[in-house]
Design a protein around this motif. Structure first.
Motif, PDB file in Angstrom:
ATOM      1  N   THR A 150     -11.015   2.598   7.011  1.00  0.00           N
ATOM      2  CA  THR A 150     -11.056   4.021   7.358  1.00  0.00           C
ATOM      3  C   THR A 150     -12.333   4.611   6.765  1.00  0.00           C
ATOM      4  O   THR A 150     -12.877   4.075   5.794  1.00  0.00           O
ATOM      5  N   GLU A 152     -13.308   6.444   4.428  1.00  0.00           N
ATOM      6  CA  GLU A 152     -12.805   7.040   3.191  1.00  0.00           C
ATOM      7  C   GLU A 152     -13.922   7.792   2.451  1.00  0.00           C
ATOM      8  O   GLU A 152     -15.018   7.258   2.255  1.00  0.00           O
ATOM      9  N   SER A 281      -6.079  -0.609  -3.716  1.00  0.00           N
ATOM     10  CA  SER A 281      -6.145   0.852  -3.813  1.00  0.00           C
ATOM     11  C   SER A 281      -6.364   1.211  -5.269  1.00  0.00           C
ATOM     12  O   SER A 281      -5.814   0.556  -6.169  1.00  0.00           O
ATOM     13  N   ASP A 287      -1.849  10.953  -2.304  1.00  0.00           N
ATOM     14  CA  ASP A 287      -1.919  10.451  -0.934  1.00  0.00           C
ATOM     15  C   ASP A 287      -2.204   8.951  -0.925  1.00  0.00           C
ATOM     16  O   ASP A 287      -1.713   8.219  -0.057  1.00  0.00           O
ATOM     17  N   ALA A 288      -2.972   8.455  -1.911  1.00  0.00           N
ATOM     18  CA  ALA A 288      -3.235   7.018  -2.005  1.00  0.00           C
ATOM     19  C   ALA A 288      -1.961   6.258  -2.376  1.00  0.00           C
ATOM     20  O   ALA A 288      -1.714   5.151  -1.879  1.00  0.00           O
ATOM     21  N   TRP A 290       1.081   7.232  -1.594  1.00  0.00           N
ATOM     22  CA  TRP A 290       1.888   7.253  -0.361  1.00  0.00           C
ATOM     23  C   TRP A 290       1.455   6.130   0.577  1.00  0.00           C
ATOM     24  O   TRP A 290       2.286   5.477   1.203  1.00  0.00           O
ATOM     25  N   GLN A 291       0.174   5.874   0.659  1.00  0.00           N
ATOM     26  CA  GLN A 291      -0.331   4.857   1.584  1.00  0.00           C
ATOM     27  C   GLN A 291       0.154   3.458   1.237  1.00  0.00           C
ATOM     28  O   GLN A 291       0.378   2.643   2.129  1.00  0.00           O
ATOM     29  N   ASN A 313       6.245  11.916   7.039  1.00  0.00           N
ATOM     30  CA  ASN A 313       5.005  11.589   6.317  1.00  0.00           C
ATOM     31  C   ASN A 313       4.910  12.301   4.978  1.00  0.00           C
ATOM     32  O   ASN A 313       3.850  12.791   4.578  1.00  0.00           O
TER      33      ASN A 313
END
Length: 482
Positions: A150, A152, A281, A287-288, A290-291, A313
């Motif tokens: 992505t 990023e 990661s 949010d990281a 969550w990914q 989400n």
């Protein structure tokens, strides 16, 4: 070949507040699975093939030393814990590690790993490490570039240059490092190819690092060498001299050395980047996290006592109380005993602004959890008000608090389970389950657990000032002065 795992454990993880706090940061927390991030970092090199693996070396702030030692002990991985008396970024930390690694004349390949990263595919990671070890043993300074998927904007990037040696494993010379880009620039890197996320993972021989830091930043090497030579062993901890280390400049591995390797300066080793696709990661923000965590069919991640209805989400974590979310999308909700965070998932980088406000206002929630770990066990401040505070205290078998005195408070101790050995001025006595004792203001006292089971107590403090800094220590088996 001897590989020395070096775990750098100095970060504070402010963007993962309220779970991560300054005095108990994210690398000490079990954010994914039962292991803390630090334990998972140590464990991911287990079973590495083709080399001898030395016991782990952790470079850490003094504040975390007892928790780290306990976490390594629970793993059965007692290693070396090098204590930094002050934070000076990663270049001095690695320099100390290299000096320690060379103390007996050995020259291992250092595998340098931040303590707060996540790697999902351990097999792929170990394969890359095996390749990197061969390159490092031959003289290269190796970093691992994460294959991006992505555009990023939260990571720095590494641009690859020409193939290195025979290009085995995709090894290439480092062309340049670039700072965190804006989204359009990051998309350009992704489209162009030849760019990777900067992982902060390194492999290099200890002697090579010392030579490189000596050539690039002789002031850092001189300060670290002085601090190390004047240091001492303190049980399982290696301490460096505080005054000498305080004079050390602060700099990162990348700025101090790695970026200079790209210029091909004479006398410096080659800087090499190896590609790594292993579910990496840095878990830098919510949010990281969550990914990388498993999600339900609506893209939600839940931990603890959480109920969701018509939500998508969303990351919802509860440490105790019920958290209920109705009709929410793309949120982060984190409940702890003393704080609740609610944030849009695309704004989690700004959580650090809340931590800055807490620090500015002198509030404890930015530094400490309600439950505070100590080398003897832990305490939980369950209630407080004007002139009183109630704590739940658990002391490990064989644990003992310091011999101490308070100027501003008296204490009532009630034993819930186990047996307490109490020193109060000149008398020493036992307090058993369902019994209590009183510690007057100004009395010299100590609490010990002489038994084989944890000692659990309730402490009621009363007085004009109840801060943790109202402690005068006379003796402490853990070497604490504060």
């Amino acid at each position: 070949m001897l590989i020395q795992p070096v775990v750098l454990s100095g970060g504070s993880g402010t963007r993962l507040w309220p779970l991560s706090r300054e005095k108990y940061p994210k690398q000490l927390l079990p954010l994914i699975g039962d292991d803390s991030l630090l334990q998972a970092t140590v464990r991911r090199v287990e079973g590495l093939q083709g080399a001898e693996l030395a016991p782990p070396m952790v470079v850490s702030n003094e504040e975390y030393r007892f928790v780290i030692a306990e976490q390594l002990r629970l793993m059965g991985k007692p290693g070396t814990i090098v204590l930094e008396p002050a934070g000076r970024n990663t270049a001095p930390a690695l320099t100390l590690a290299a000096l320690v690694a060379r103390r007996d004349g050995a020259d291992p390949v250092l595998l340098v790993m931040p303590a707060d990263h996540v790697i999902v595919d351990v097999q792929a990671f170990q394969a890359a490490v095996a390749e990197g070890a061969c390159l490092a043993d031959a003289g290269a300074v190796v970093t691992f570039g994460i294959t991006p998927d992505t555009p990023e904007t939260g990571y720095g990037y590494i641009q690859s240059g020409a193939p290195y040696a025979d290009g085995a494993g995709g090894a290439r010379l480092i062309a340049r490092f670039v700072e965190k880009p804006d989204r359009a620039t990051a998309q350009g890197y992704l489209d162009a190819g030849g760019y990777a996320w900067n992982s902060g993972l390194f492999m290099l021989k200890a002697s090579n690092w010392l030579a490189a830091i000596g050539a690039c930043r002789p002031d850092i090497l001189a300060a670290c060498d002085s601090a190390w030579s004047k240091g001492s062993a303190d049980g399982e901890f290696l301490r460096v001299d505080k005054v000498a280390f305080a004079a050390c400049p602060s700099d990162s591995i990348d700025y101090a050395v790695m970026e200079r390797l790209t210029a091909g300066a004479e006398g410096l080793p080659a800087g090499v980047v190896l590609p790594l696709s292993a579910g990496w990661s840095d878990v830098g923000a919510w949010d990281a996290l969550w990914q990388v965590l498993p999600k339900d069919g609506d893209g939600n991640v839940v931990q603890g006592d959480v109920l969701l209805h018509d939500s998508h989400n969303t990351l919802a974590l509860s440490e105790g109380r019920l958290v209920a979310c109705v009709g929410v999308d793309d949120l982060v909700v984190v409940e702890t005993a003393d704080a609740v965070l609610v944030a849009r998932k695309d704004r989690t980088q700004d959580v650090k602004k809340i931590v800055e406000a807490l620090k500015r206002d002198g509030r404890s929630e930015g530094q400490l959890h309600r439950k505070v770990f100590r080398p003897w066990g832990w305490y939980d401040s369950v209630d407080n008000g004007a002139r009183f505070q109630v704590k739940r205290i658990v002391v490990k078998p064989g644990g003992q608090l310091s011999l101490q005195m308070h100027h501003h408070r008296a204490e009532h101790w009630i034993v819930v389970s186990g047996t307490a050995k109490v020193t109060r001025d000149k008398e020493t006595y036992l307090v058993s389950e369902n019994e209590s004792t009183y510690i007057p203001l100004g009395a010299t006292h100590r609490l010990e657990n002489p038994g084989r089971l944890p000692l659990e107590m309730i402490e009621v403090q009363s007085g004009s000032y109840l801060g943790e800094d109202d402690i005068v220590r006379f003796e402490d088996v853990y070497g604490r002065s504060q």
